[in-house]
Design a protein around this motif. Structure first.
Motif, PDB file in Angstrom:
ATOM      1  N   LYS A  45       0.858  -1.177   0.000  1.00 17.10           N
ATOM      2  CA  LYS A  45       0.000   0.000   0.000  1.00 17.10           C
ATOM      3  C   LYS A  45       0.900   1.234   0.000  1.00 17.10           C
ATOM      4  CE  LYS A  45      -3.682   2.340   2.595  1.00 17.10           C
ATOM      5  NZ  LYS A  45      -4.503   2.299   3.838  1.00 17.10           N
ATOM      6  N   ASN A  46       0.663   2.136  -0.943  1.00 22.80           N
ATOM      7  CA  ASN A  46       1.498   3.336  -1.069  1.00 22.80           C
ATOM      8  C   ASN A  46       2.978   2.989  -1.162  1.00 22.80           C
ATOM      9  OD1 ASN A  46      -0.780   5.013  -0.889  1.00 22.80           O
ATOM     10  ND2 ASN A  46      -0.672   5.039   1.353  1.00 22.80           N
ATOM     11  N   GLY A  47       3.252   1.848  -1.828  1.00 23.36           N
ATOM     12  CA  GLY A  47       4.637   1.448  -2.053  1.00 23.36           C
ATOM     13  C   GLY A  47       5.304   0.734  -0.895  1.00 23.36           C
ATOM     14  N   ILE A  48       4.570   0.495   0.211  1.00 24.87           N
ATOM     15  CA  ILE A  48       5.148  -0.118   1.412  1.00 24.87           C
ATOM     16  C   ILE A  48       4.395  -1.409   1.739  1.00 24.87           C
ATOM     17  CG2 ILE A  48       5.549   0.178   3.900  1.00 24.87           C
ATOM     18  CD1 ILE A  48       7.327   1.925   2.225  1.00 24.87           C
ATOM     19  N   PRO A  49       5.120  -2.489   2.103  1.00 27.70           N
ATOM     20  CA  PRO A  49       4.443  -3.737   2.474  1.00 27.70           C
ATOM     21  C   PRO A  49       3.523  -3.533   3.670  1.00 27.70           C
ATOM     22  CG  PRO A  49       6.802  -4.109   2.188  1.00 27.70           C
ATOM     23  CD  PRO A  49       6.590  -2.631   2.166  1.00 27.70           C
ATOM     24  N   GLN A  50       2.411  -4.227   3.658  1.00 28.44           N
ATOM     25  CA  GLN A  50       1.446  -4.151   4.746  1.00 28.44           C
ATOM     26  C   GLN A  50       1.535  -5.403   5.603  1.00 28.44           C
ATOM     27  OE1 GLN A  50      -0.686  -1.135   5.123  1.00 28.44           O
ATOM     28  NE2 GLN A  50       1.191  -0.768   3.947  1.00 28.44           N
ATOM     29  N   TYR A  51       1.853  -5.213   6.872  1.00 26.96           N
ATOM     30  CA  TYR A  51       2.055  -6.344   7.767  1.00 26.96           C
ATOM     31  C   TYR A  51       1.020  -6.348   8.896  1.00 26.96           C
ATOM     32  CZ  TYR A  51       6.599  -6.671   5.418  1.00 26.96           C
ATOM     33  OH  TYR A  51       7.595  -6.795   4.485  1.00 26.96           O
ATOM     34  N   ALA A  52       0.840  -7.505   9.510  1.00 30.29           N
ATOM     35  CA  ALA A  52      -0.165  -7.666  10.566  1.00 30.29           C
ATOM     36  C   ALA A  52       0.189  -6.837  11.803  1.00 30.29           C
ATOM     37  CB  ALA A  52      -0.275  -9.141  10.961  1.00 30.29           C
ATOM     38  N   ARG A  53      -0.843  -6.253  12.413  1.00 29.15           N
ATOM     39  CA  ARG A  53      -0.696  -5.559  13.695  1.00 29.15           C
ATOM     40  C   ARG A  53      -1.629  -6.247  14.692  1.00 29.15           C
ATOM     41  NH1 ARG A  53       1.629  -0.343  13.620  1.00 29.15           N
ATOM     42  NH2 ARG A  53       2.095   0.427  11.517  1.00 29.15           N
ATOM     43  N   LEU A  54      -1.061  -6.811  15.730  1.00 21.50           N
ATOM     44  CA  LEU A  54      -1.853  -7.554  16.702  1.00 21.50           C
ATOM     45  C   LEU A  54      -2.320  -6.675  17.857  1.00 21.50           C
ATOM     46  CD1 LEU A  54       0.207 -10.876  16.974  1.00 21.50           C
ATOM     47  CD2 LEU A  54      -1.579 -10.283  15.364  1.00 21.50           C
ATOM     48  N   LYS A  55      -3.451  -7.048  18.420  1.00 28.51           N
ATOM     49  CA  LYS A  55      -3.962  -6.332  19.601  1.00 28.51           C
ATOM     50  C   LYS A  55      -3.181  -6.724  20.854  1.00 28.51           C
ATOM     51  CE  LYS A  55      -8.699  -6.425  17.770  1.00 28.51           C
ATOM     52  NZ  LYS A  55     -10.047  -7.022  17.995  1.00 28.51           N
ATOM     53  N   LYS A  56      -2.763  -7.970  20.921  1.00 30.30           N
ATOM     54  CA  LYS A  56      -2.016  -8.513  22.064  1.00 30.30           C
ATOM     55  C   LYS A  56      -2.763  -8.290  23.382  1.00 30.30           C
ATOM     56  CE  LYS A  56       2.500  -7.877  19.864  1.00 30.30           C
ATOM     57  NZ  LYS A  56       3.846  -7.269  19.971  1.00 30.30           N
ATOM     58  N   VAL A  57      -4.006  -8.729  23.409  1.00 29.71           N
ATOM     59  CA  VAL A  57      -4.822  -8.621  24.621  1.00 29.71           C
ATOM     60  C   VAL A  57      -4.414  -9.720  25.599  1.00 29.71           C
ATOM     61  CG1 VAL A  57      -7.157  -8.707  25.560  1.00 29.71           C
ATOM     62  CG2 VAL A  57      -6.738  -7.644  23.323  1.00 29.71           C
ATOM     63  N   LEU A  58      -4.013  -9.325  26.799  1.00 27.01           N
ATOM     64  CA  LEU A  58      -3.576 -10.308  27.798  1.00 27.01           C
ATOM     65  C   LEU A  58      -4.761 -10.850  28.592  1.00 27.01           C
ATOM     66  CD1 LEU A  58      -0.395  -8.575  29.279  1.00 27.01           C
ATOM     67  CD2 LEU A  58      -0.523 -10.228  27.409  1.00 27.01           C
ATOM     68  N   VAL A  59      -4.689 -12.119  28.928  1.00 25.45           N
ATOM     69  CA  VAL A  59      -5.718 -12.722  29.781  1.00 25.45           C
ATOM     70  C   VAL A  59      -5.418 -12.360  31.231  1.00 25.45           C
ATOM     71  CG1 VAL A  59      -6.060 -14.625  28.177  1.00 25.45           C
ATOM     72  CG2 VAL A  59      -4.469 -14.905  30.066  1.00 25.45           C
ATOM     73  N   GLY A  60      -6.418 -12.435  32.082  1.00 27.14           N
ATOM     74  CA  GLY A  60      -6.219 -12.132  33.493  1.00 27.14           C
ATOM     75  C   GLY A  60      -5.322 -13.149  34.163  1.00 27.14           C
ATOM     76  N   LYS A  61      -4.494 -12.678  35.093  1.00 21.49           N
ATOM     77  CA  LYS A  61      -3.606 -13.587  35.819  1.00 21.49           C
ATOM     78  C   LYS A  61      -4.396 -14.375  36.863  1.00 21.49           C
ATOM     79  CE  LYS A  61       0.643 -10.969  35.141  1.00 21.49           C
ATOM     80  NZ  LYS A  61       1.868 -10.406  35.762  1.00 21.49           N
ATOM     81  N   LYS A  62      -4.012 -15.624  37.085  1.00 21.48           N
ATOM     82  CA  LYS A  62      -4.704 -16.491  38.038  1.00 21.48           C
ATOM     83  C   LYS A  62      -3.839 -16.889  39.222  1.00 21.48           C
ATOM     84  CE  LYS A  62      -7.902 -18.397  34.611  1.00 21.48           C
ATOM     85  NZ  LYS A  62      -8.552 -19.611  34.083  1.00 21.48           N
ATOM     86  N   LEU A  63      -2.546 -16.641  39.117  1.00 22.31           N
ATOM     87  CA  LEU A  63      -1.638 -16.989  40.205  1.00 22.31           C
ATOM     88  C   LEU A  63      -1.344 -15.747  41.045  1.00 22.31           C
ATOM     89  CD1 LEU A  63       0.869 -19.285  38.251  1.00 22.31           C
ATOM     90  CD2 LEU A  63      -1.072 -19.983  39.661  1.00 22.31           C
ATOM     91  N   GLU A  64      -1.326 -15.919  42.332  1.00 23.15           N
ATOM     92  CA  GLU A  64      -1.106 -14.779  43.227  1.00 23.15           C
ATOM     93  C   GLU A  64       0.330 -14.268  43.158  1.00 23.15           C
ATOM     94  OE1 GLU A  64      -2.284 -15.608  47.216  1.00 23.15           O
ATOM     95  OE2 GLU A  64      -4.333 -16.205  46.655  1.00 23.15           O
ATOM     96  N   LYS A  65       1.273 -15.166  43.114  1.00 18.63           N
ATOM     97  CA  LYS A  65       2.687 -14.764  43.141  1.00 18.63           C
ATOM     98  C   LYS A  65       3.218 -14.544  41.730  1.00 18.63           C
ATOM     99  CE  LYS A  65       5.340 -17.090  45.978  1.00 18.63           C
ATOM    100  NZ  LYS A  65       5.952 -18.256  46.689  1.00 18.63           N
ATOM    101  N   GLY A  66       4.024 -13.500  41.582  1.00 15.21           N
ATOM    102  CA  GLY A  66       4.685 -13.247  40.311  1.00 15.21           C
ATOM    103  C   GLY A  66       5.960 -14.079  40.222  1.00 15.21           C
ATOM    104  N   PHE A  67       6.770 -13.802  39.223  1.00 14.77           N
ATOM    105  CA  PHE A  67       8.014 -14.562  39.041  1.00 14.77           C
ATOM    106  C   PHE A  67       9.054 -13.627  38.463  1.00 14.77           C
ATOM    107  CE2 PHE A  67      10.945 -17.641  37.216  1.00 14.77           C
ATOM    108  CZ  PHE A  67      10.977 -18.640  38.195  1.00 14.77           C
ATOM    109  N   ASP A  68      10.191 -13.521  39.146  1.00 15.66           N
ATOM    110  CA  ASP A  68      11.264 -12.637  38.701  1.00 15.66           C
ATOM    111  C   ASP A  68      12.065 -13.321  37.610  1.00 15.66           C
ATOM    112  OD1 ASP A  68      13.005 -10.530  38.572  1.00 15.66           O
ATOM    113  OD2 ASP A  68      14.230 -11.199  40.255  1.00 15.66           O
ATOM    114  N   VAL A  69      12.014 -12.729  36.406  1.00 17.73           N
ATOM    115  CA  VAL A  69      12.680 -13.357  35.263  1.00 17.73           C
ATOM    116  C   VAL A  69      13.989 -12.659  34.941  1.00 17.73           C
ATOM    117  CG1 VAL A  69      12.477 -13.916  32.823  1.00 17.73           C
ATOM    118  CG2 VAL A  69      10.497 -14.135  34.307  1.00 17.73           C
ATOM    119  N   LEU A  70      13.954 -11.347  34.728  1.00 17.64           N
ATOM    120  CA  LEU A  70      15.161 -10.628  34.288  1.00 17.64           C
ATOM    121  C   LEU A  70      15.632  -9.662  35.361  1.00 17.64           C
ATOM    122  CD1 LEU A  70      14.009  -9.838  30.639  1.00 17.64           C
ATOM    123  CD2 LEU A  70      15.505 -11.678  31.383  1.00 17.64           C
TER     124      LEU A  70
END
Length: 423
Positions: free
Chosen positions: A398-423
């Motif tokens: 479109k207008n000379g530029i490729p058109q790529y998917a854009r996701l909503k990335k809707v997160l589901v609700g968390k079910k676990l009380e404790k988080g987790f330290d990753v980084l």
């Protein structure tokens, strides 16, 4: 028995076609809604599972999911995060299984290279011991083309096509100016231990004398004197010299030409640029004018010039992963099986390999694919590579530029009380 949900994640460096595999997984799962419930995706790969950041893929439209097939990079987010061994940090694996259990996930599809194959296998094994069995299927992906058992890896065919085309076009530029300007051009491409991508540069050659004149592979020990002599002779014969160098080019003792002195998240040596290192040699030892370029992220993100064969295979392994899970299979990786010995009679089909044999094994360029002088590929190598870059599969523009998917990335609700330290 009630149907289980599925979890999909992308791992490591992305490719031009990893989203085609995601498309294959999601579309196939939706076609089997009687056996698979919801599909969740990890936000930023396995890190999303550890943090319980799960994308609800059902919130994405049919059209958006279909558009993933022609969208480069990792649409859901990828990561360079290597899970430690079970002995070092069992808690990470137990956390994954806790998250899966909390969200009624019974299928785990992990799209990546050798490290993710290992993760897949361990989750399958530990989940059984913890009394919540997960069917873990690994989906092959790597531009490096270094996974065993599969003839080739989705992602490689497109980067190979990009490198071959870029080499050809850059060589025409250098050839046109060499009488009064640049004599040596160096293109640095990815490939830490395996030289498949650099080897693909040879597909730019149509007749003897065509560029690239020198290919540097990790599988062949670098000899400075031999290299400089070849450069000098090539310039004398052709007026210019084009070199395709793998980032992992190394000396006989295993030292990388461009060791930056640090390591990445996977414990791999950080490489600091083999092209400028070679250019400095050419300048200091031969006094020749040079230019160099890093293909870098451009080579693995170039969906506009993807190989149609690669796109089809990427989608097929995603589809096959879901079909394998529905059939009750576990701890396997769909593979690509080659039929025929050249581009003219090439065809392929889907097979499978056990993860116990796939994990943490690298596949290197075989000797019979490398010329005797170590600077090129043989006809056998060309016969292997050529079919993988065949066909065009252009994204919509479109207008000379490729058109790529854009996701909503809707997160589901968390079910676990404790988080987790990753980084």
């Amino acid at each position: 028995m009630s149907k289980k949900n599925a979890f999909y994640a992308q791992s490591g460096g992305v490719t031009a076609v990893i989203n085609a595999s995601a498309c294959g997984v999601i579309e196939t799962a939706r076609q089997h809604s009687d056996k698979i419930g919801k599909v969740y995706a990890g936000l930023n790969g396995i890190v999303g599972a550890l943090r319980e950041e799960l994308i609800d893929v059902s919130q994405e439209s049919t059209e958006t999911i279909a558009a993933l097939r022609h969208t480069p990079s990792g649409a859901f987010g990828s990561c360079r995060y290597k899970l430690k061994s079970l002995e070092q940090n069992r808690a990470e694996y137990e956390r994954l299984i806790e998250v899966f259990k909390a969200h009624d996930i019974g299928y785990f599809f992990y799209n990546g290279g050798g490290d993710s194959a290992d993760t897949c296998l361990k989750i399958s094994q530990l989940s059984e011991k913890m009394g919540y069995p997960i069917q873990a299927i690994h989906i092959p992906k790597t531009v490096d083309n270094d996974l065993p058992f599969t003839d080739n890896c989705p992602g490689f065919g497109s980067v190979a096509k990009y490198v071959a085309v870029s080499t050809k076009e850059a060589a025409l530029d250098v050839a046109s100016m060499c009488a009064t300007s640049t004599k040596v051009f160096i293109l640095e491409v990815m490939g830490r231990h395996a030289g498949w991508i650099a080897a693909a540069g040879a597909l730019a050659q149509e007749q003897e004398g065509d560029a690239p004149h020198i290919i540097l592979l990790p599988e062949v020990a670098f000899d400075k004197e031999k290299f400089l002599a070849k450069v000098q002779q090539t310039v004398a014969d052709n007026g210019y010299c084009v070199i395709v160098a793998s980032e992992g080019a190394q000396y006989e003792d295993g030292t990388f030409l461009a060791d930056a002195g640090s390591v990445d998240a996977f414990g791999h040596k950080q490489l600091g640029g083999v092209a400028p290192t070679l250019a400095k040699m050419v300048k200091n030892e031969l006094g020749l004018k040079y230019h160099w370029a890093l293909a870098d992220y451009l080579q693995r993100a170039a969906r506009h010039i993807a190989s149609a064969t690669d796109v089809e295979q990427a989608y097929a392994v995603g589809k096959a992963a879901v079909e394998a899970a529905i059939a009750g299979k576990n701890a396997i990786m769909p593979t690509i099986e080659r039929n025929g010995s050249s581009a003219a009679d090439y065809s392929w089909s889907i097979g499978e390999a056990p993860l116990s044999e796939v994990a943490n094994v690298e596949k290197f360029m075989p000797e019979e694919f490398i010329t005797a002088d170590g600077f090129g590929i043989t006809q056998a190598g060309r016969n292997y590579l050529e079919p993988l870059i065949q066909g065009e599969d252009y994204p919509p523009y479109k207008n000379g530029i490729p058109q790529y998917a854009r996701l909503k990335k809707v997160l589901v609700g968390k079910k676990l009380e404790k988080g987790f330290d990753v980084l």
